[in-house]
Design a protein around this motif. Structure first.
Motif, mmCIF file in Angstrom:
data_model
loop_
_atom_site.group_PDB
_atom_site.id
_atom_site.type_symbol
_atom_site.label_atom_id
_atom_site.label_comp_id
_atom_site.label_asym_id
_atom_site.label_seq_id
_atom_site.Cartn_x
_atom_site.Cartn_y
_atom_site.Cartn_z
ATOM 1 N N TRP A 101 31.739 113.011 38.938
ATOM 2 C CA TRP A 101 31.901 112.451 40.292
ATOM 3 C C TRP A 101 33.362 112.074 40.531
ATOM 4 C CZ3 TRP A 101 27.426 108.244 40.638
ATOM 5 C CH2 TRP A 101 26.192 108.884 40.402
ATOM 6 N N GLU A 153 31.322 107.681 49.918
ATOM 7 C CA GLU A 153 30.202 108.511 49.460
ATOM 8 C C GLU A 153 29.918 108.225 47.988
ATOM 9 O OE1 GLU A 153 31.496 112.408 50.706
ATOM 10 O OE2 GLU A 153 31.133 111.829 52.790
ATOM 11 N N ASP A 157 26.533 106.904 46.054
ATOM 12 C CA ASP A 157 25.969 107.558 44.869
ATOM 13 C C ASP A 157 25.749 106.545 43.743
ATOM 14 O OD1 ASP A 157 25.973 109.993 46.139
ATOM 15 O OD2 ASP A 157 27.863 110.680 45.249
ATOM 16 N N LYS A 161 22.166 105.526 42.119
ATOM 17 C CA LYS A 161 21.891 105.754 40.698
ATOM 18 C C LYS A 161 21.544 104.444 39.996
ATOM 19 C CE LYS A 161 23.561 108.439 36.705
ATOM 20 N NZ LYS A 161 22.929 107.623 35.694
#
Ligand code: ATP
Ligand code: MG
Length: 333
Positions: A101, A153, A157, A161
């Protein structure tokens, strides 16, 4: 409940991009939503900051917030480093976020440039700390400039998670970025393809909140442009980066759309448009610069605001961290 969180790094003089992309929005939101605005000193040290100057730079950002309309009785204004929960949650998020990421983050690529191996590790994990800044307050709305879209963003995420891994559906909200209007991406006055930045070495690339009327006029006059008069349509304007930027700045300062600005200036050259833009910029920024100088003349008042803000922020952050530690399974949590 809805909550706003945002911040600016004390990494140099504040500019028009910060003002239009961030500060103006904070001021608007504080009336509607519970608002937390911090001075991002932990973020600032991802690149070298002179220790003798950092505290004063922090006061300068706080002064700019208040000068542009943030009310310390409405919004919570505080230095990031004074609330240790940010750093603590950030470590846990470092263990939630995936290398893949972070490898995709374009801002790291831009800021590390050709010398990636010599960048601080902090510059790389910066977006993880940013996720912690936001989620430690369970903030739902994050007013930022367009350049922060990708980091937001990533925050979503990480929230998702974490909620999944620790079997805590809905524990962290997935915050929405608030990125709108022609002020969300102000470009450099020297290069229509680079954003206006505090860290740009050329002072002529930006208009600072503390610039004098003469500075502003000189910078607008020297701003890079093409020789054509302004076009009729925003589609045509979009093909001319520098012209598009100047019209965008005009629109944001005047509270108009770019189309409305073109309706007034289509067919006119920069010899006409630039002086009008300079005048509008001086009119908008001079009072902000003046108020900033006034506030900085009394650092004790600013320090008291920051100390009180830090206390309020800690009260909001501590319960989240306690719950997180429990979810992760730490001893004693
Ligand atoms: P640095 O170069 O040190 O990163 P910066 O100018 O990018 O400084 P930041 O403190 O990183 O400023 O960002 C503070 C806020 O200002 C963020 O919300 C960011 O999106 C916004 N912002 C920064 N530059 C611009 C710009 N050119 N146009 C609109 N918003 C901007
Ligand atoms: Mg930045």
């Amino acid at each position: 409940p809805p909550r706003v969180l945002s911040g600016v790094q004390p990494s140099g003089a504040l500019h028009l991009g910060n003002y239009l992309g961030a500060l103006v929005k904070f001021t608007r939101l504080q009336h509607e939503i519970d608002t937390f605005i911090f001075v991002a000193d932990l973020h600032a040290i991802t690149v070298w900051q002179d220790p003798a100057a950092l505290a004063q730079q922090t006061r300068e950002i706080a002064a700019a917030y208040i000068a542009s309309g943030l009310d310390p009785d409405k919004a919570t204004i505080f230095p990031q480093s004074a609330v240790r929960e940010h750093a603590e949650l950030s470590w846990i998020f470092n263990c939630v976020a995936r290398l893949g990421w972070l490898d995709r983050m374009t801002q790291f690529k831009e800021k590390s440039g050709k010398h990636k191996e010599r960048s601080s590790v902090g510059l790389y994990t910066y977006p993880v700390l940013q996720a912690a800044d936001i989620l430690i307050y369970k903030a739902t709305h994050v007013p930022v400039g367009e350049d922060q879209k990708q980091h937001l963003e990533l925050t979503r995420d990480i929230a998702q998670k974490f909620n999944h891994d620790f079997n805590a559906p809905g524990f962290f909200p997935l915050p929405d970025p608030l990125i709108q209007g022609p002020g969300a991406r102000v470009m450099s006055l020297r290069d229509g393809s680079a954003k206006m930045s505090k860290s740009d070495p050329s002072d002529y690339s930006r208009i600072n909140l503390t610039d004098t009327a003469d500075d502003i006029a000189a910078k607008v006059k020297k701003a890079r442009t093409d020789p054509e008069p302004l076009p009729e349509t925003i589609e045509e304007l979009a093909t001319r980066a520098e012209a598009d930027n100047l019209v965008g700045i005009f629109a944001a300062l005047a509270g108009k759309t770019k189309a409305e600005v073109l309706a007034d200036y289509a067919g006119k050259g920069f010899g006409t448009f630039k002086p009008a833009l300079a005048e509008l910029a001086v009119e908008s920024l001079a009072p902000v610069g003046e108020r900033m100088r006034g506030l900085l003349g009394d650092p004790a008042v600013l320090d008291a605001i920051l100390a009180k803000g830090a206390e309020k922020a800690r009260e909001a952050a501590a319960p989240t961290l306690a719950e997180v530690k429990k979810l992760v399974g730490f001893w004693g949590a």
